[in-house]
Design a protein around this motif. Structure first.
Motif, PDB file in Angstrom:
ATOM      1  N   VAL A 149       3.527 -49.104 -28.599  1.00  0.00           N
ATOM      2  CA  VAL A 149       3.288 -49.346 -27.171  1.00  0.00           C
ATOM      3  C   VAL A 149       4.150 -48.439 -26.293  1.00  0.00           C
ATOM      4  O   VAL A 149       3.631 -47.731 -25.429  1.00  0.00           O
ATOM      5  N   ILE A 150       5.462 -48.449 -26.514  1.00  0.00           N
ATOM      6  CA  ILE A 150       6.362 -47.713 -25.617  1.00  0.00           C
ATOM      7  C   ILE A 150       6.317 -46.210 -25.848  1.00  0.00           C
ATOM      8  O   ILE A 150       5.948 -45.435 -24.944  1.00  0.00           O
ATOM      9  N   ILE A 151       6.685 -45.770 -27.030  1.00  0.00           N
ATOM     10  CA  ILE A 151       6.798 -44.332 -27.286  1.00  0.00           C
ATOM     11  C   ILE A 151       5.482 -43.582 -27.105  1.00  0.00           C
ATOM     12  O   ILE A 151       5.471 -42.485 -26.529  1.00  0.00           O
ATOM     13  N   PRO A 152       4.328 -44.119 -27.542  1.00  0.00           N
ATOM     14  CA  PRO A 152       3.086 -43.371 -27.315  1.00  0.00           C
ATOM     15  C   PRO A 152       2.767 -43.123 -25.844  1.00  0.00           C
ATOM     16  O   PRO A 152       2.019 -42.196 -25.526  1.00  0.00           O
ATOM     17  N   TYR A 153       3.343 -43.926 -24.944  1.00  0.00           N
ATOM     18  CA  TYR A 153       3.026 -43.766 -23.522  1.00  0.00           C
ATOM     19  C   TYR A 153       4.159 -43.153 -22.706  1.00  0.00           C
ATOM     20  O   TYR A 153       4.006 -42.930 -21.510  1.00  0.00           O
ATOM     21  N   ILE A 154       5.305 -42.886 -23.340  1.00  0.00           N
ATOM     22  CA  ILE A 154       6.349 -42.141 -22.633  1.00  0.00           C
ATOM     23  C   ILE A 154       6.701 -40.872 -23.388  1.00  0.00           C
ATOM     24  O   ILE A 154       7.022 -39.862 -22.776  1.00  0.00           O
ATOM     25  N   GLY A 155       6.668 -40.933 -24.733  1.00  0.00           N
ATOM     26  CA  GLY A 155       6.810 -39.746 -25.568  1.00  0.00           C
ATOM     27  C   GLY A 155       8.065 -38.936 -25.351  1.00  0.00           C
ATOM     28  O   GLY A 155       8.115 -37.766 -25.686  1.00  0.00           O
ATOM     29  N   ASN A 156       9.105 -39.537 -24.776  1.00  0.00           N
ATOM     30  CA  ASN A 156      10.317 -38.781 -24.470  1.00  0.00           C
ATOM     31  C   ASN A 156      11.518 -39.655 -24.762  1.00  0.00           C
ATOM     32  O   ASN A 156      11.674 -40.728 -24.177  1.00  0.00           O
ATOM     33  N   SER A 157      12.382 -39.231 -25.671  1.00  0.00           N
ATOM     34  CA  SER A 157      13.524 -40.050 -26.078  1.00  0.00           C
ATOM     35  C   SER A 157      14.489 -40.315 -24.927  1.00  0.00           C
ATOM     36  O   SER A 157      15.244 -41.285 -24.958  1.00  0.00           O
ATOM     37  N   LYS A 158      14.455 -39.471 -23.892  1.00  0.00           N
ATOM     38  CA  LYS A 158      15.359 -39.659 -22.756  1.00  0.00           C
ATOM     39  C   LYS A 158      14.893 -40.794 -21.847  1.00  0.00           C
ATOM     40  O   LYS A 158      15.622 -41.200 -20.951  1.00  0.00           O
ATOM     41  N   ARG A 159      13.701 -41.278 -22.088  1.00  0.00           N
ATOM     42  CA  ARG A 159      13.163 -42.358 -21.245  1.00  0.00           C
ATOM     43  C   ARG A 159      13.173 -43.701 -21.954  1.00  0.00           C
ATOM     44  O   ARG A 159      12.640 -44.668 -21.438  1.00  0.00           O
ATOM     45  N   ILE A 160      13.766 -43.759 -23.140  1.00  0.00           N
ATOM     46  CA  ILE A 160      13.842 -45.029 -23.863  1.00  0.00           C
ATOM     47  C   ILE A 160      15.262 -45.263 -24.352  1.00  0.00           C
ATOM     48  O   ILE A 160      15.918 -44.357 -24.857  1.00  0.00           O
ATOM     49  N   LEU A 161      15.741 -46.475 -24.137  1.00  0.00           N
ATOM     50  CA  LEU A 161      17.059 -46.888 -24.615  1.00  0.00           C
ATOM     51  C   LEU A 161      16.858 -48.145 -25.452  1.00  0.00           C
ATOM     52  O   LEU A 161      16.328 -49.140 -24.967  1.00  0.00           O
ATOM     53  N   VAL A 162      17.259 -48.071 -26.706  1.00  0.00           N
ATOM     54  CA  VAL A 162      17.148 -49.206 -27.616  1.00  0.00           C
ATOM     55  C   VAL A 162      18.524 -49.855 -27.740  1.00  0.00           C
ATOM     56  O   VAL A 162      19.506 -49.181 -28.042  1.00  0.00           O
ATOM     57  N   ILE A 240      22.925 -45.660 -16.504  1.00  0.00           N
ATOM     58  CA  ILE A 240      23.251 -44.676 -15.470  1.00  0.00           C
ATOM     59  C   ILE A 240      23.105 -43.260 -15.999  1.00  0.00           C
ATOM     60  O   ILE A 240      22.526 -42.379 -15.351  1.00  0.00           O
ATOM     61  N   SER A 241      23.598 -43.013 -17.220  1.00  0.00           N
ATOM     62  CA  SER A 241      23.549 -41.678 -17.817  1.00  0.00           C
ATOM     63  C   SER A 241      22.113 -41.207 -18.033  1.00  0.00           C
ATOM     64  O   SER A 241      21.826 -40.013 -17.935  1.00  0.00           O
ATOM     65  N   ASN A 242      21.219 -42.143 -18.335  1.00  0.00           N
ATOM     66  CA  ASN A 242      19.843 -41.775 -18.643  1.00  0.00           C
ATOM     67  C   ASN A 242      18.925 -41.772 -17.432  1.00  0.00           C
ATOM     68  O   ASN A 242      17.749 -41.416 -17.551  1.00  0.00           O
ATOM     69  N   THR A 243      19.443 -42.180 -16.273  1.00  0.00           N
ATOM     70  CA  THR A 243      18.575 -42.225 -15.092  1.00  0.00           C
ATOM     71  C   THR A 243      19.082 -41.391 -13.930  1.00  0.00           C
ATOM     72  O   THR A 243      18.292 -40.772 -13.226  1.00  0.00           O
ATOM     73  N   CYS A 244      20.383 -41.359 -13.714  1.00  0.00           N
ATOM     74  CA  CYS A 244      20.925 -40.677 -12.529  1.00  0.00           C
ATOM     75  C   CYS A 244      20.576 -39.199 -12.495  1.00  0.00           C
ATOM     76  O   CYS A 244      20.392 -38.624 -11.438  1.00  0.00           O
ATOM     77  N   CYS A 245      20.521 -38.563 -13.650  1.00  0.00           N
ATOM     78  CA  CYS A 245      20.345 -37.111 -13.676  1.00  0.00           C
ATOM     79  C   CYS A 245      18.975 -36.694 -14.174  1.00  0.00           C
ATOM     80  O   CYS A 245      18.778 -35.580 -14.608  1.00  0.00           O
ATOM     81  N   ARG A 246      18.001 -37.614 -14.109  1.00  0.00           N
ATOM     82  CA  ARG A 246      16.702 -37.292 -14.663  1.00  0.00           C
ATOM     83  C   ARG A 246      15.601 -37.459 -13.642  1.00  0.00           C
ATOM     84  O   ARG A 246      15.546 -38.440 -12.924  1.00  0.00           O
ATOM     85  N   SER A 247      14.740 -36.503 -13.604  1.00  0.00           N
ATOM     86  CA  SER A 247      13.568 -36.580 -12.728  1.00  0.00           C
ATOM     87  C   SER A 247      12.479 -37.409 -13.395  1.00  0.00           C
ATOM     88  O   SER A 247      12.387 -37.455 -14.609  1.00  0.00           O
ATOM     89  N   ARG A 248      11.637 -38.033 -12.588  1.00  0.00           N
ATOM     90  CA  ARG A 248      10.498 -38.772 -13.121  1.00  0.00           C
ATOM     91  C   ARG A 248       9.236 -37.941 -13.057  1.00  0.00           C
ATOM     92  O   ARG A 248       8.134 -38.449 -13.028  1.00  0.00           O
ATOM     93  N   SER A 249       9.391 -36.635 -13.019  1.00  0.00           N
ATOM     94  CA  SER A 249       8.226 -35.760 -12.903  1.00  0.00           C
ATOM     95  C   SER A 249       7.284 -35.934 -14.081  1.00  0.00           C
ATOM     96  O   SER A 249       7.694 -36.122 -15.211  1.00  0.00           O
ATOM     97  N   CYS A 250       6.005 -35.834 -13.798  1.00  0.00           N
ATOM     98  CA  CYS A 250       4.998 -35.973 -14.850  1.00  0.00           C
ATOM     99  C   CYS A 250       5.175 -34.919 -15.930  1.00  0.00           C
ATOM    100  O   CYS A 250       4.796 -35.116 -17.077  1.00  0.00           O
TER     101      CYS A 250
END
Length: 260
Positions: A149-162, A240-250
């Motif tokens: 569910v999660i990884i197939p729709y975000i596909g980016n390790s920087k957008r998931i925190l386990v 904070i580390s995974n969101t403050c410096c990251r763009s949400r660009s498509c």
């Protein structure tokens, strides 16, 4: 140095300062959120009973979400809570039946696909926090959620925190110091091996590398205050580390096509 880089550096200095208590670190991390230039949207999800609501309360340092104390899941729809510039989206827990899980999964996917209303070139959700239950070895529902569910729709390790919650209940509660609310060396070794196993299993299934952490949001008895958390400031630091410096660009989103 950009403002976001400064915030990330400050957060790292706070988290690595041995003279600060966990409570002080948490308060300072929360103050950093107030300085952020943009709102950060975090989706929290996981299997039923993993401790999503208690995690939200620990992050906010006050009761925002209802903590379940009986077999009925408290969160039945996706709700959201605001902490200054941090917006937490709380999804229903999975594992209460195939029909319910399919419905919840579709709602999660719908949210992951949602665009920012102010800038349609960006996605609304900055980071997905998947919480696993550290007290059990049965993580099948959580792996299905992450892998299918999660990884197939975000596909980016920087957008998931386990993150593995209930570290105090791992090994059936052995080697957890009740007085200090800290794990003893035997438990730390067990938890380190657990997160490495989770990392390896997700990598083998999805080819995506994640860096799981473990913590305890604090147990709550009905009518009593929530017990002190462990490593919750580290969890906030990772957010904070995974969101403050990251763009949400498509353009940062690599999607694996799946049928809804």
């Amino acid at each position: 140095m950009a403002n976001t880089d400064i915030l990330k550096e400050l957060s790292a200095q706070i988290e690595n300062n041995p003279e600060l208590s966990q409570t002080d670190k948490q308060r300072l991390h929360n103050n950093i959120l107030k300085l952020s230039e943009q709102k950060m949207n975090i989706l929290i999800t996981g299997a039923t009973g993993c401790g999503k609501s208690s995690t939200i309360n620990a992050l906010f340092m006050k009761e925002q979400a209802t903590v379940g104390t009986d077999p009925t899941p408290e969160t039945m729809d996706i709700n959201y809570y605001e902490l200054d510039n941090l917006i937490i989206w709380d999804s229903p827990g999975l594992g209460d039946g195939k029909e319910a899980d399919e419905r919840h999964a579709k709602n999660i996917i719908k949210l992951l696909k949602e665009k920012d209303k102010k800038d349609t070139s960006k996605y609304l959700i900055d980071l997905v926090l998947v919480i696993l239950d550290g007290s059990t070895r049965d993580l099948g529902t959580s792996y299905d959620l992450i892998n299918n569910v999660i990884i197939p729709y975000i596909g980016n390790s920087k957008r998931i925190l386990v993150a593995v919650n209930q570290a105090d209940a791992a090994m059936k509660g052995k080697y957890w110091n009740e007085k200090t609310c800290l794990p003893e060396p035997q438990l730390i070794e067990f938890l380190d091996k657990k997160v490495e196993s989770i990392k390896k299993r997700i990598k083998e299934a999805t080819k995506v590398s994640v860096s799981p952490i473990y913590y305890s949001a604090g147990y709550k008895e009905p009518g009593l205050p929530q017990s002190p958390p462990y490593n919750i400031s580290k969890l906030m630091y990772y957010i904070i580390s995974n969101t403050c410096c990251r763009s949400r660009s498509c353009s940062h989103r690599t999607v694996v096509k799946k049928k809804d």
